[in-house]
Design an enzyme around this catalytic site. Structure first.
Site, mmCIF file in Angstrom:
data_model
loop_
_atom_site.group_PDB
_atom_site.id
_atom_site.type_symbol
_atom_site.label_atom_id
_atom_site.label_comp_id
_atom_site.label_asym_id
_atom_site.label_seq_id
_atom_site.Cartn_x
_atom_site.Cartn_y
_atom_site.Cartn_z
ATOM 1 N N LYS A 181 81.278 20.175 -81.558
ATOM 2 C CA LYS A 181 81.993 19.932 -82.821
ATOM 3 C C LYS A 181 81.176 19.152 -83.845
ATOM 4 O O LYS A 181 81.354 19.321 -85.052
ATOM 5 C CB LYS A 181 83.297 19.179 -82.530
ATOM 6 C CG LYS A 181 84.301 19.974 -81.702
ATOM 7 C CD LYS A 181 84.911 21.105 -82.485
ATOM 8 C CE LYS A 181 85.998 21.834 -81.709
ATOM 9 N NZ LYS A 181 86.447 23.053 -82.411
ATOM 10 N N GLU A 192 92.304 17.942 -88.365
ATOM 11 C CA GLU A 192 93.235 18.144 -87.270
ATOM 12 C C GLU A 192 92.452 18.018 -85.976
ATOM 13 O O GLU A 192 91.233 18.157 -85.972
ATOM 14 C CB GLU A 192 93.829 19.558 -87.352
ATOM 15 C CG GLU A 192 92.938 20.674 -86.779
ATOM 16 C CD GLU A 192 91.626 20.890 -87.524
ATOM 17 O OE1 GLU A 192 91.524 20.442 -88.677
ATOM 18 O OE2 GLU A 192 90.703 21.493 -86.939
ATOM 19 N N SER A 214 80.457 23.947 -73.917
ATOM 20 C CA SER A 214 80.681 23.455 -75.279
ATOM 21 C C SER A 214 80.989 21.968 -75.338
ATOM 22 O O SER A 214 80.780 21.330 -76.366
ATOM 23 C CB SER A 214 81.818 24.242 -75.928
ATOM 24 O OG SER A 214 82.965 24.189 -75.107
#
Lengths: 373, 259
Positions: A67, A89, A356
């Protein structure tokens, strides 16, 4: 709409600005820790007796997941637009933590919306965001998960649009978000391609990644799309069953629709109301999927499969015990797929699995769900 | 049945259909028309109402507990049409309409006697097929114009709007506000450059002063959350509460259309 247009224009300008590229590259290297390694999973490969398995280690990035790639890129855009307040969010909390982190780094005010159900599931990340100076606002509407957090972040954004940027964390929402967020994550696939060519002298047989909104998957897929022989496999959350409401597998019964500004496959009922979803992993618990994944599926360029909660939990345990890597529950879905697939493949085949994120945030859920000796 | 405003300013009344049930909605709509509303926006409840504030969110949740669908609301429209000539607009998010099918929606809405539709999350840029089908069925297409929109965009919105243009008084979601932003009159001024259609101002109109001030620059005022709030606060006497609220905000006026 005006804000989307402003963002699109700024992004187009930034893309052509060598200083933007240089600054982002420097931050990705010195702050986030890129490039991430491509690691040969020797013991997992031996155990599965099939394809050679490589892991792309996005879990080693600062804040513990891919991210941060997107957050750093968007933070630079926020600065260019002269805004000073950021809303975001978060589902699992990974994007919220990455957003809170870049806001601390750049000195932006930060508000993160998070469903109260997710706040309960991801307590540790809530504390991390607060420690980083962000305000975490609980969202009590709807299913109290990612989708509802996005609704609330959008409402805040449209209300305070003149000062506020919405740092959307996946390849979702209105244009330019799906394209822009994908571009910021393309670095994953660019690195992986180069690293594998170096290690094996060939391209992979398959690339596997989990798909919630689909940012890590599109990031690692993108530079392989034109390599037609490379299979691209996205793994959705199969949850606890096949019934609508029990999973978040959009390609298992989702129909074209519009949610939150995106036309894509959407899990919905016969009246067009958005369906509830379930996944053990908060980051995959979303009723729609990034529109580029819908396109890849329609073109039959990528294949989408599902892993159940139980399969993901077992996969997490297996990777921990064979390789010493605890993957996030989201990434565990990708691991679950390689466990099913690798034994059926040839020993000369090579698979890349995108890890990830790391599983530290999931320890509570893992403790509740796994029986360990 | 047309979208015209005989009063100045005209009153557009929004209700979330099916809150708390369709029978109540019908009575509340007829009460609103008797109290002077000339156009009724029949709100289609949606699971993810991103453009709405908490009042309409709660109303949508209540309506969806009864599984109220777009089909049900078109039936309701047909019943109201039998009893009134007021303008009727379907006010919806895009997904329930897509699920029904654009073509089915346009013909069913025309058949029900509806005058037009406003689809909150359908930007003009993506509206091509919708516009074509709505025109074919003789239905008006109303779009939202926001204060942050560029002139370019306002022009595009005006070009494809029919019936009236809905000017959003300020940035943000639906819901009552204490002050009506200055944004509103500026926006209406900008819109006038691009359209001769009537302009209704909405988002945040809840007090008599708001309503009166709209008369200075626009043709109509849309009242939504305040009406929905009155319904929420007055279980058992919803229709009466809606009539009282309208009388409070707009003053006493006779019905401009036959109820």
């Amino acid at each position: 709409m005006a804000a989307c247009e402003e963002l699109e224009q700024e992004y187009e300008k930034a893309k052509r600005d060598p200083r933007f590229k240089a600054r982002l590259g420097e931050l990705l290297k010195s702050f986030a820790g890129r490039p991430t390694p491509l690691f040969f999973a020797r013991r997992l490969t031996q155990k599965l007796r099939g394809a050679k398995i490589y892991l792309k280690r996005e879990d080693l990035l600062h804040t513990g997941a891919h991210k941060i790639n997107n957050c750093l890129g968007q933070a630079l855009l926020v600065e260019r637009m002269g805004k000073h307040r950021v809303v975001a969010e978060t589902g699992a909390g990974q994007h919220g933590v990455a957003t809170a982190t870049v806001c601390a780094l750049f000195g932006f005010e930060c508000v993160v919306y998070m469903g109260t159900e997710d706040m309960r599931r991801q307590e540790l990340n809530v504390f991390r965001m607060r420690l980083l100076g962000a305000e975490v606002r609980g969202v009590d509407s709807g299913s109290r998960t990612l989708k509802d957090a996005i609704n609330e972040a959008m409402r805040d954004w449209v209300t305070n649009v003149r000062t506020t940027h919405y740092l959307l964390g996946s390849v979702l929402g209105a244009h330019p978000y799906p394209t822009m967020v994908r571009d910021f994550h393309r670095v994953i696939g660019q690195e992986a391609r180069k690293q594998l060519l170096q290690a094996e002298g060939k391209l992979p047989t398959a690339v596997i990644a989990c798909v919630g909104g689909g940012s890590n998957a599109i990031g690692i897929f993108h530079d392989f799309i034109s390599d037609k022989k490379v299979q691209l496999i996205g793994v959705e959350a199969g949850g606890r069953g096949e019934k609508l409401g029990d999973h978040a597998a959009r390609f298992r019964g989702g129909l074209p629709g519009v949610l939150q500004g995106t036309y894509s496959y959407v899990l919905q009922d016969e009246a067009g109301q958005i369906a509830g979803t379930h996944s053990v992993s908060a980051g995959l618990d979303y009723p729609s999927i990034g529109p580029e994944h819908a396109w890849l599926a329609d073109q039959k360029r990528a294949q989408y499969v599902a892993a159940s909660d139980a399969e993901a939990l077992e996969a997490c345990k297996l990777l921990a015990q064979t390789e010493g890597i605890i993957p996030a529950l989201e990434s565990s879905h990708a691991v679950a797929e390689v466990i099913k697939r690798a034994p059926k493949m040839k020993k000369t085949d090579v698979v890349i699995v995108n890890i990830s994120g790391r599983g530290d945030k999931d320890i509570g859920i893992l403790r509740e769900n796994l029986q360990l000796n | 049945m047309s979208l015209t405003f005989k009063h100045h300013p005209g009153l557009v009344a929004y209700l979330t259909c099916g809150d708390p049930d369709l029978h109540t909605t019908k009575n509340a709509v007829l009460a609103a028309i008797s109290a002077g509303a000339e156009v009724i926006e029949l709100g289609v409840p949606f699971s993810d109402p991103v453009a709405d504030g908490p009042v309409i969110q709660r109303a949508s949740e209540r309506a969806l507990r009864n599984r109220v669908s777009l089909e049900d609301i078109l039936k309701l429209a047909k019943e109201i049409r039998r009893q009134s000539d007021a303008g009727l607009i379907i006010f919806s998010y895009l997904n329930p309409i897509l699920r029904m099918g654009l073509e089915n929606f346009a013909s069913a809405a025309a058949e029900a006697g509806v005058d037009g539709a406003l689809v909150t999350d359908l930007p003009v840029e993506e509206a091509g097929p919708y516009l074509k089908l709505m025109r074919k069925s003789g239905l008006a297409t109303i779009f939202l114009a926001a204060p942050t929109s560029t002139d370019d965009r306002l022009k595009r919105i005006c070009d494809v709007s029919t019936g009236f243009v809905y000017a959003v008084s300020r940035t943000g979601v639906t819901g009552a506000r204490k002050d009506l932003a200055e944004d509103a009159s500026k926006l209406v001024g900008r819109l006038r450059k691009f359209t001769k259609l009537p302009i209704a101002v909405g988002f945040g109109i809840s007090e008599p002063e708001h309503f009166a001030s709209v008369a200075n620059f626009a043709d109509a005022a849309a009242v939504g959350s305040a009406i929905v709030h009155a319904i929420e606060q007055n279980p058992g006497r919803e229709a009466q509460a809606v009539a009282e609220l309208i009388a409070h905000v707009v003053g006493r006026r006779s019905s401009a259309v036959s109820p």
